[in-house]
Design a protein around this motif. Structure first.
Motif, PDB file in Angstrom:
ATOM      1  N   VAL A  61       0.790  -0.819  -0.167  1.00 48.42           N
ATOM      2  CA  VAL A  61       0.022  -0.305   0.212  1.00 48.42           C
ATOM      3  C   VAL A  61       0.768   1.351  -0.090  1.00 48.42           C
ATOM      4  O   VAL A  61       1.651   1.192   0.837  1.00 48.42           O
ATOM      5  CB  VAL A  61      -0.841   0.683   0.880  1.00 48.42           C
ATOM      6  CG1 VAL A  61      -2.138   1.463   1.298  1.00 48.42           C
ATOM      7  CG2 VAL A  61      -1.937  -1.437   1.571  1.00 48.42           C
ATOM      8  N   GLY A  62       0.811   2.121  -1.206  1.00 46.92           N
ATOM      9  CA  GLY A  62       1.491   3.159  -1.360  1.00 46.92           C
ATOM     10  C   GLY A  62       1.310   4.485   0.005  1.00 46.92           C
ATOM     11  O   GLY A  62       0.333   3.927   0.576  1.00 46.92           O
ATOM     12  N   PRO A  63       2.489   5.225   0.056  1.00 48.67           N
ATOM     13  CA  PRO A  63       2.795   5.723   1.638  1.00 48.67           C
ATOM     14  C   PRO A  63       1.127   7.261   0.876  1.00 48.67           C
ATOM     15  O   PRO A  63       0.570   7.807   2.162  1.00 48.67           O
ATOM     16  CB  PRO A  63       3.826   6.385   2.075  1.00 48.67           C
ATOM     17  CG  PRO A  63       4.733   6.064  -0.154  1.00 48.67           C
ATOM     18  CD  PRO A  63       3.371   5.388   0.116  1.00 48.67           C
ATOM     19  N   ASP A  64       0.794   7.680   0.312  1.00 53.80           N
ATOM     20  CA  ASP A  64       0.088   9.034  -0.197  1.00 53.80           C
ATOM     21  C   ASP A  64      -0.887   8.485   0.146  1.00 53.80           C
ATOM     22  O   ASP A  64      -2.027   7.631  -0.571  1.00 53.80           O
ATOM     23  CB  ASP A  64       0.723   9.407  -1.742  1.00 53.80           C
ATOM     24  CG  ASP A  64       0.412   8.313  -2.707  1.00 53.80           C
ATOM     25  OD1 ASP A  64      -1.037   8.109  -3.156  1.00 53.80           O
ATOM     26  OD2 ASP A  64       0.831   6.780  -2.817  1.00 53.80           O
ATOM     27  N   PRO A  65      -2.001   9.641   0.538  1.00 52.12           N
ATOM     28  CA  PRO A  65      -3.540   9.563   0.316  1.00 52.12           C
ATOM     29  C   PRO A  65      -4.296   9.077   0.004  1.00 52.12           C
ATOM     30  O   PRO A  65      -5.027   8.354  -0.274  1.00 52.12           O
ATOM     31  CB  PRO A  65      -3.603  11.172   0.971  1.00 52.12           C
ATOM     32  CG  PRO A  65      -2.050  10.891   1.801  1.00 52.12           C
ATOM     33  CD  PRO A  65      -1.290  10.564   0.625  1.00 52.12           C
ATOM     34  N   GLY A  66      -3.487   8.966  -2.127  1.00 54.40           N
ATOM     35  CA  GLY A  66      -4.084   8.551  -2.275  1.00 54.40           C
ATOM     36  C   GLY A  66      -3.946   6.968  -3.123  1.00 54.40           C
ATOM     37  O   GLY A  66      -5.322   6.862  -3.391  1.00 54.40           O
ATOM     38  N   ALA A  67      -3.215   6.681  -2.733  1.00 45.66           N
ATOM     39  CA  ALA A  67      -3.239   5.790  -2.796  1.00 45.66           C
ATOM     40  C   ALA A  67      -3.718   4.386  -1.454  1.00 45.66           C
ATOM     41  O   ALA A  67      -4.155   3.307  -1.780  1.00 45.66           O
ATOM     42  CB  ALA A  67      -1.653   4.416  -2.963  1.00 45.66           C
ATOM     43  N   VAL A  68      -3.680   5.422  -0.409  1.00 46.35           N
ATOM     44  CA  VAL A  68      -4.234   4.542   0.516  1.00 46.35           C
ATOM     45  C   VAL A  68      -5.725   4.104   0.692  1.00 46.35           C
ATOM     46  O   VAL A  68      -6.942   3.573   0.242  1.00 46.35           O
ATOM     47  CB  VAL A  68      -4.071   5.435   2.076  1.00 46.35           C
ATOM     48  CG1 VAL A  68      -5.334   5.336   2.796  1.00 46.35           C
ATOM     49  CG2 VAL A  68      -2.491   5.164   2.442  1.00 46.35           C
TER      50      VAL A  68
END
Length: 353
Positions: free
Chosen positions: A129-136
């Motif tokens: 799961v990527g760290p940026d809010p969009g990925a979350v």
């Protein structure tokens, strides 16, 4: 990218983060689910050896018996100069080489997201799961609300009744509405988790506060009667072990491993701390019923008793039910028989059939 998958011995596909990111800059928590290649349960000695293997990379290892562990790898990223997917690949290679165990690994910025990522990872693969809010948001939004850690069946039914049937809809709901529906504390926590926020740290050495046992089936089992018989066997074993150690538990967690390698986990807090097998059985049956498995093909059932404490410090509500008192006296007698003649000297008729 939200879900990057890799194969055994290879890092997950996609660009790797630079070595040594700051805590807020990238994924720092790994959730490792371990499976023997022959499909048999790990067992305590093998699980202990795997925990020691993980401890070679970071001292921040939180056991989650019978087959999972959480790792905080922020320091390891800097020390080894590797990315999180590269550390995951290293773990997988070492586990295969030393113990013949394959791993499904989730990588994220907090324990909740890492657990959810690992639950969706195939054995031998990695989901990141990527760290940026969009990925979350992309990772969470379309998932059913019941998949959110900390949302039990009752809370899920309440939320679904108001149209909040997905994590994305819960995240978009006004926090005040969630507090009215679930209560102030639970509403706040569910809203934070729907946004991908989990403030729980990785706690090394937390396994001492839980005990676990597992019952695999010889073949994928459809019969609910056999499922319940396995649960009865688990609660009898764990109850006897708790009483032998002079401990009580405050919560019970059931994990169902299905034929497609997915896992379902539910946890219930007990009305009072207990080591009474009948109380553990009632809780396990309730958790099983709440899952609504119907004709699910079950590969294994595991039960964990959590939040252990000394029995002599636990409060017990006195009962005027003579049957309850009789059951506890018989249980004490059975424990003495097992202590003298072995664990299989006496068993319930249902289990001996």
């Amino acid at each position: 990218m939200t879900g990057q998958r890799g194969v055994a011995g290879q890092p997950a596909a996609g660009p790797a983060p630079a070595a040594g990111p700051e805590p807020a800059a990238g994924a720092t928590v790994l959730c490792v689910r371990m499976r023997r290649l022959d499909g048999e349960p790990l067992g305590a000695p093998l699980y202990t050896g795997l925990l020691e293997l993980l401890g070679e990379l970071t001292p921040l290892v939180q056991p989650a018996p019978p087959d999972t562990a959480l790792l905080d790898v922020r320091g390891a990223l800097r020390y080894f100069g590797r990315s999180a997917p590269e550390l995951a690949a290293l773990i997988r290679v070492r586990a295969l080489a030393r113990y013949g165990v394959d791993c499904a690994i989730g990588i994220a910025g907090n324990p909740m997201l890492a657990r959810m990522a690992a639950a969706g990872a195939p054995c031998g693969g990695t989901v990141r799961v990527g760290p940026d809010p969009g990925a979350v948001r992309e990772f969470l939004d379309r998932r059913p609300v019941a998949a959110l850690h900390g949302v039990g069946p009752k809370a899920a039914r309440t939320l679904c009744a108001y149209g909040l049937d997905s994590v994305g809809r819960v995240a978009a709901a006004p926090p005040a509405l969630l507090r009215r529906l679930l209560g102030a504390r639970a509403g706040r926590e569910v809203h934070e988790r729907a946004l991908g926020i989990d403030r729980t740290p990785v706690r090394p050495g937390a396994a001492a506060r839980s005990l676990a046992a597992e019952r695999p089936f010889a073949r994928d089992e459809l019969d609910p009667v056999r499922h319940r018989r396995a649960l009865l066997s688990l609660t009898e074993e764990l109850g006897a072990l708790l009483r032998a150690r002079g401990q009580v538990c405050r919560a019970v967690s059931l994990t169902v491993r299905c034929a497609d390698r997915t896992g379902l986990t539910r946890t219930r807090t007990l009305a009072e701390p207990t080591s009474h097998s009948a109380d553990l059985t009632a809780a396990a049956y309730a958790l099983y019923a709440a899952l609504g498995l119907q004709r699910a093909r079950v590969r294994a059932l595991s039960l964990r008793v959590e939040e252990l404490a000394p029995a002599d410090r636990a409060a017990h509500q006195l009962s005027f039910d003579p049957e309850d008192e009789k059951a506890r006296r018989l249980e004490a007698v059975a424990d003495r028989v097992r202590a003298r003649f072995g664990p299989h000297a006496i068993a319930r008729g249902t289990l001996a059939a």
